[in-house]
Design a protein around this motif. Structure first.
Motif, mmCIF file in Angstrom:
data_model
loop_
_atom_site.group_PDB
_atom_site.id
_atom_site.type_symbol
_atom_site.label_atom_id
_atom_site.label_comp_id
_atom_site.label_asym_id
_atom_site.label_seq_id
_atom_site.Cartn_x
_atom_site.Cartn_y
_atom_site.Cartn_z
ATOM 1 N N ILE A 160 -27.390 -27.238 -44.915
ATOM 2 C CA ILE A 160 -26.190 -27.866 -44.334
ATOM 3 C C ILE A 160 -26.141 -27.587 -42.836
ATOM 4 N N PHE A 161 -26.397 -26.337 -42.464
ATOM 5 C CA PHE A 161 -26.383 -25.957 -41.046
ATOM 6 C C PHE A 161 -27.463 -26.709 -40.265
ATOM 7 N N SER A 211 -28.815 -29.579 -41.049
ATOM 8 C CA SER A 211 -28.408 -30.985 -40.984
ATOM 9 C C SER A 211 -27.382 -31.210 -39.874
ATOM 10 N N MET A 212 -26.409 -30.302 -39.764
ATOM 11 C CA MET A 212 -25.397 -30.415 -38.704
ATOM 12 C C MET A 212 -26.040 -30.249 -37.334
ATOM 13 N N TRP A 213 -26.951 -29.292 -37.243
ATOM 14 C CA TRP A 213 -27.617 -29.010 -35.968
ATOM 15 C C TRP A 213 -28.397 -30.235 -35.475
ATOM 16 N N GLU A 214 -28.896 -31.010 -36.423
ATOM 17 C CA GLU A 214 -29.655 -32.213 -36.087
ATOM 18 C C GLU A 214 -28.787 -33.471 -36.112
ATOM 19 N N GLY A 215 -27.457 -33.289 -36.113
ATOM 20 C CA GLY A 215 -26.538 -34.420 -36.038
ATOM 21 C C GLY A 215 -26.434 -35.232 -37.310
ATOM 22 N N ARG A 216 -26.793 -34.645 -38.451
ATOM 23 C CA ARG A 216 -26.729 -35.315 -39.765
ATOM 24 C C ARG A 216 -27.497 -36.648 -39.782
ATOM 25 N N LYS A 217 -28.578 -36.725 -39.010
ATOM 26 C CA LYS A 217 -29.351 -37.967 -38.928
ATOM 27 C C LYS A 217 -29.949 -38.354 -40.278
ATOM 28 N N THR A 218 -30.446 -37.357 -41.002
ATOM 29 C CA THR A 218 -31.118 -37.647 -42.265
ATOM 30 C C THR A 218 -30.144 -38.082 -43.351
ATOM 31 N N ASN A 260 -19.097 -30.232 -44.331
ATOM 32 C CA ASN A 260 -20.105 -29.315 -43.800
ATOM 33 C C ASN A 260 -19.478 -28.169 -43.021
ATOM 34 N N ILE A 261 -18.472 -28.473 -42.214
ATOM 35 C CA ILE A 261 -17.800 -27.439 -41.414
ATOM 36 C C ILE A 261 -17.108 -26.431 -42.325
ATOM 37 N N VAL A 262 -16.449 -26.926 -43.362
ATOM 38 C CA VAL A 262 -15.789 -26.032 -44.323
ATOM 39 C C VAL A 262 -16.830 -25.138 -45.008
ATOM 40 N N SER A 263 -17.957 -25.724 -45.395
ATOM 41 C CA SER A 263 -19.002 -24.973 -46.097
ATOM 42 C C SER A 263 -19.563 -23.845 -45.236
ATOM 43 N N VAL A 264 -19.895 -24.167 -43.994
ATOM 44 C CA VAL A 264 -20.461 -23.160 -43.096
ATOM 45 C C VAL A 264 -19.425 -22.086 -42.762
ATOM 46 N N SER A 265 -18.172 -22.486 -42.574
ATOM 47 C CA SER A 265 -17.105 -21.521 -42.277
ATOM 48 C C SER A 265 -16.920 -20.557 -43.448
#
Length: 399
Positions: free
Chosen positions: A314-315, A317-324, A340-345
């Motif tokens: 998840i992290f 994917s977020m770091w790469e702008g969720r392109k995939t 994603n933000i909730v999951s990482v938090s």
């Protein structure tokens, strides 16, 4: 697959090791919890002097845990083709058990029932932590109940259309757990006996049901569905863990991979990997002789490792702008960012939170939280193997 080539290998290595550690320790904690629960079930019966039938000493609990672990591995290795039927049976068994407990404890309620205000608003702190932080530390058991959901991923290669069926199974399991959990827990809270007596017990549910039913045999009968479900859960976790070790060994990422990646020609299961997991679980189970709080350590490190493993992709994917995610079968669009933000938090909260002792002050070794020790131990093994072998040889999963 989500990470760019520059750090793909290291990201996969970290995620894989977290996942393996989480699978092993959560399976250990499930079997250990079932052992403690069995002791509690037996002790609904008392001697004529009013004492528990089974002392529940460290060696007794360990031997019961050993028996349950061996049973789960025996079923997983010899009855692989029957496991889907067992899973289906577990669904109906769960509903039957929940309904039986719900009706019995509420109808009989020998010691009376609490008010709705008590059930839904009463808050009591007995851990020594401040009230707010006590609530967060108590989230371990809630997180533990749902942490193994992602272990379904281990079965991807044995599922038809895994790209869509596995995510469906993961999401539906959360709703199933939520419904079954609330339907079970709320009635138990209505008939809850004195909390001060319960907090001294390793497994309070048998004492709660006995208090509500008031009959030893009837109480034990109501506990049987939960006990059987615990064993079925252990079988499921053992199965998933064996596939996880097989998959990561196939990548060469576990020391001695040539042994653990072998699929038994007759049993059609990764038997060697299953035995590796079993031996590690039994060795870690020895911690119980040094600390009666070992179960919290096992469940704590399992939740920490699995949660971190789930959050790693998840992290990335977020770091790469969720392109995939644009071509994913279930693309949530902008709402995906929120999830994603909730999951990482949540992950950033869980790691330090579940490394803390459940009670303060810590006055003896029996109250120490060994989760960080186990977690750091596995981390050092992972790091050492990466330096010795992975840095030059590991390329990630075969594609």
């Amino acid at each position: 697959m989500l990470a760019p080539e520059s750090y793909r290998k290291l990201a996969a290595w970290i995620c894989g090791w977290l996942y393996v550690v989480g699978n092993i320790t959560i399976t250990l904690s499930v079997n250990f919890a079932t052992a403690l629960f069995l002791v509690g079930c037996i002790n609904v019966f008392e001697t004529p002097e009013g004492q528990p039938v089974l002392e529940g000493s460290a060696y007794q609990v360990f031997l019961i845990f050993l028996g349950i672990t061996l049973l789960c591995n025996l079923v997983c290795s010899l009855c692989n083709k029957w496991l889907p039927i067992l899973d289906t049976f577990a669904i109906f068994w769960t509903f039957a058990g929940v309904v039986a407990i719900l009706i019995a404890v509420l109808v009989i309620a020998k010691n009376g029932r609490h008010s709705g205000s008590y059930v839904f608003t009463h808050f009591e702190v007995n851990s020594g932590w401040t009230p707010g932080w006590s609530f967060f530390v108590g989230l371990l058991h809630a997180a533990y109940a749902t942490s193994s959901t992602g272990m379904i991923i281990s079965m991807c290669e044995e599922v038809r259309a895994p790209a869509t069926q596995v995510p469906k199974a993961m999401v539906l399991t959360i709703f199933f757990n939520l419904a079954a959990g609330l339907i079970t827990l709320i009635p138990l809270v209505f008939v809850l006996p004195d909390i001060q007596e319960l907090i001294l017990l390793a497994q309070p549910v048998p004492a709660i049901i006995k208090s509500a039913v008031g009959h030893e045999g009837g109480s034990f009968a109501l506990l049987v569905p939960i006990l059987v479900l615990g064993i079925i859960c252990g079988i499921g976790c053992t199965t998933a863990t064996s596939r996880c070790i097989y998959g990561f060994s196939r990548d060469g990422a576990i020391p001695g991979s040539k042994w653990w990646k072998v699929v038994h020609p007759k049993l059609d299961v990764p038997f060697n990997g299953m035995m590796l997991s079993m031996v590690i679980q039994i060795l870690l189970g020895l911690i119980y002789f040094g600390s009666s709080a070992a179960f919290n350590a096992f469940s704590g490190v399992g939740v920490i490792a699995l949660t971190a493993a789930y959050s790693a992709p998840i992290f990335v994917s977020m770091w790469e702008g969720r392109k995939t995610m644009a071509t994913a079968p279930f693309c949530l669009g902008k709402f995906g960012w929120f999830c994603n933000i909730v999951s990482v938090s949540w992950t950033l909260l869980v790691i330090p939170l579940f490394s803390m002792p459940t009670t303060v002050p810590v006055v003896d070794a029996g109250l120490v939280n060994y989760a960080p020790v186990v977690f750091v131990g596995f981390t050092l093994i992972s790091l050492g193997w990466y330096i010795a072998w992975g840095r030059k040889n590991y390329v990630g999963p075969p594609t």
